[in-house]
Design an enzyme around this catalytic site. Sequence first.
Site, mmCIF file in Angstrom:
data_model
loop_
_atom_site.group_PDB
_atom_site.id
_atom_site.type_symbol
_atom_site.label_atom_id
_atom_site.label_comp_id
_atom_site.label_asym_id
_atom_site.label_seq_id
_atom_site.Cartn_x
_atom_site.Cartn_y
_atom_site.Cartn_z
ATOM 1 N N ARG A 1 7.426 6.414 -4.319
ATOM 2 C CA ARG A 1 7.936 6.854 -3.071
ATOM 3 C C ARG A 1 7.409 6.291 -1.830
ATOM 4 O O ARG A 1 6.249 5.852 -1.783
ATOM 5 C CB ARG A 1 7.752 8.333 -2.874
ATOM 6 C CG ARG A 1 6.280 8.830 -2.928
ATOM 7 C CD ARG A 1 6.055 10.279 -2.804
ATOM 8 N NE ARG A 1 6.296 10.936 -3.891
ATOM 9 C CZ ARG A 1 5.393 11.205 -4.879
ATOM 10 N NH1 ARG A 1 4.347 10.995 -4.775
ATOM 11 N NH2 ARG A 1 5.722 11.830 -5.707
ATOM 12 N N ASP B 1 -4.001 -1.474 -1.409
ATOM 13 C CA ASP B 1 -4.979 -1.767 -0.483
ATOM 14 C C ASP B 1 -6.470 -1.263 -1.167
ATOM 15 O O ASP B 1 -7.585 -1.776 -0.893
ATOM 16 C CB ASP B 1 -4.923 -1.145 1.062
ATOM 17 C CG ASP B 1 -4.312 0.096 1.137
ATOM 18 O OD1 ASP B 1 -4.172 0.799 0.131
ATOM 19 O OD2 ASP B 1 -4.117 0.626 2.095
ATOM 20 N N SER C 1 0.728 -1.367 0.099
ATOM 21 C CA SER C 1 -0.117 -0.094 -0.030
ATOM 22 C C SER C 1 0.895 1.334 0.019
ATOM 23 O O SER C 1 0.807 2.067 0.829
ATOM 24 C CB SER C 1 -1.050 -0.137 1.211
ATOM 25 O OG SER C 1 -1.722 -1.136 1.116
HETATM 26 C C1 BGC Z 1 -0.429 5.361 0.064
HETATM 27 C C2 BGC Z 1 -1.283 4.591 -0.944
HETATM 28 C C3 BGC Z 1 -2.394 3.654 0.285
HETATM 29 C C4 BGC Z 1 -2.834 4.522 1.278
HETATM 30 C C5 BGC Z 1 -3.663 3.919 2.534
HETATM 31 C C6 BGC Z 1 -0.658 6.062 0.942
HETATM 32 O O1 BGC Z 1 0.135 6.496 1.758
HETATM 33 O O2 BGC Z 1 0.701 6.040 -0.841
HETATM 34 O O3 BGC Z 1 -0.971 3.663 -1.773
HETATM 35 O O4 BGC Z 1 -3.485 3.321 -0.561
HETATM 36 O O5 BGC Z 1 -1.696 5.129 2.125
HETATM 37 O O6 BGC Z 1 -3.012 2.825 2.826
#
Ligand code: BGC
Length: 488
Positions: free
Chosen positions: A177, A215, A162
């Site tokens: 990142r 996610d 995620s």
């Molecule tokens: C991430 C996402 C993720 C979200 C929730 C963010 O910091 O960049 O990819 O879906 O957090 O977990």
Amino acid sequence: MTMHTRTHKQVDLTHTTEKMIGDRLRKYESLFKLTPEHMRRLVKAFTEALDLGLAKPKQVVPMEPTFVFGWPSRQEQGDFLTLDLGGTNLRVCLVTLQGEGKFEITQSKYQLKEEQKQEDGQKLFDFCAECLKKFVDAHLTDENGGLRLKPGENLPFGFTFSYPCSQERIDHGELIRWTKGFQNPHTEGQDVAAMFRKSLERFNLPIELTALVNDTTGTLIASHYANPKSKIAVVLGTGCNAAYMEHVKNIPKIKHLGIDDNTQMASNCEWGAFDSFEHEHLPRTKYDVIVDETSSKPGEQAFEKLISGLYLGEILRLILCELIDEDVLFLGQDTSQLEIPYALDTALLSLMENDQTDALLTVIGIFAHFFALETAIEERQFFRALAHLIVVRAARLGACGIAAIVSRMDYLEEGCLVGVEGSLYNKYPGFVETVHEGLQDIFGEQGRRVLIPLNIITHHAEDGSGLGSAIIAAMTRIRLDAGLYPNL
Ligand code: BGC
């Protein structure tokens, strides 16, 4: 260590302090307020950012193609392993899809230590693979200790990772990142699926990485599996983000892949990055600017830093520290515990707002237990009111993001469900109602708070990402077996 000299009795405030608190509260109310008009302007800017992300690669809101083609049939079947890496815990699941929308899940959680978020990326993936090994040994062996798999059989595996990744195909993803305080070196710019495969090899596991899944994409597919009216997914937890199903013909940046225009593909918005770097649109206060500038990634994830659970407690803490410096709060007490960055967890704000007692006993307990501070009732009411302002702003900003997707997809008339995962949404008192009120303010009769029946309804998407990742692995196997876009 900061010590202030108290000139009055421990928990009785002077009239002057009481008045100061009242004045400050009014100031913060106007600072954190988001008018319906402002929200509509944000929705417009947000919608433009979504369009840009779909049109061209490497935009601020990157709108990542996920290679999840359309909705599940709900007839998917079989055993799938998933591992969720995204925040405080690792979660490993064995998901058995039984067809007709039925499923069973066996899961285990493994704690991730703070240091593991800073060590070499490959080591982090090795740890994930080790957790998978433990899980396989515990749940997939027969009474003789052998594997409950046919010789040569590999279990399809959905890796829920995620963080923003740029994918060229479903089992690949270059980490753009790290977010949410992770800083593992030698990972950004790398294909995390390939790194994970390397770790899997070390443990000689009978597992095949079939899909790399965000996610939100998992939550999107899982909530549609549970209720086909669900068309948007949002995660509001440690981080924040959304995904929805887009028409391939409306994703100009992947035209060169030659995918049929009538196909649909889930889009991972990575909306936490909205307004990063330029900071043109979001109502950032000086506390938000400090949160940003002292974070491991200044300038990045601008929207996420105003909304997600990782940062909300810190915003409140910074306000309290300013008031300590100005001799408004905790006179004569040792405030050093409260002056530690990130010492005020967002979960504590939730407990404070949940306190139903007249004396605000939970708030007394929080400040005494975690920070060794005594509080007067007026201070406790003030802290609670501040927590409320910060979290209401977060929920209303979340509503702006949802409204942008609803507008883009023209879902307002026909309506849709929005599946939401994450502790802020599930656990914070009043959060759900505030999101809905925000949607009313955006879409309700312009300029007036007249309630129209709104067809956009959010709901808690339980087990979202684990189940979703398994369904996506199943959909991918079916697609590849049918020879559809075999290189994607
Ligand atoms: C991430 C996402 C993720 C979200 C929730 C963010 O910091 O960049 O990819 O879906 O957090 O977990």
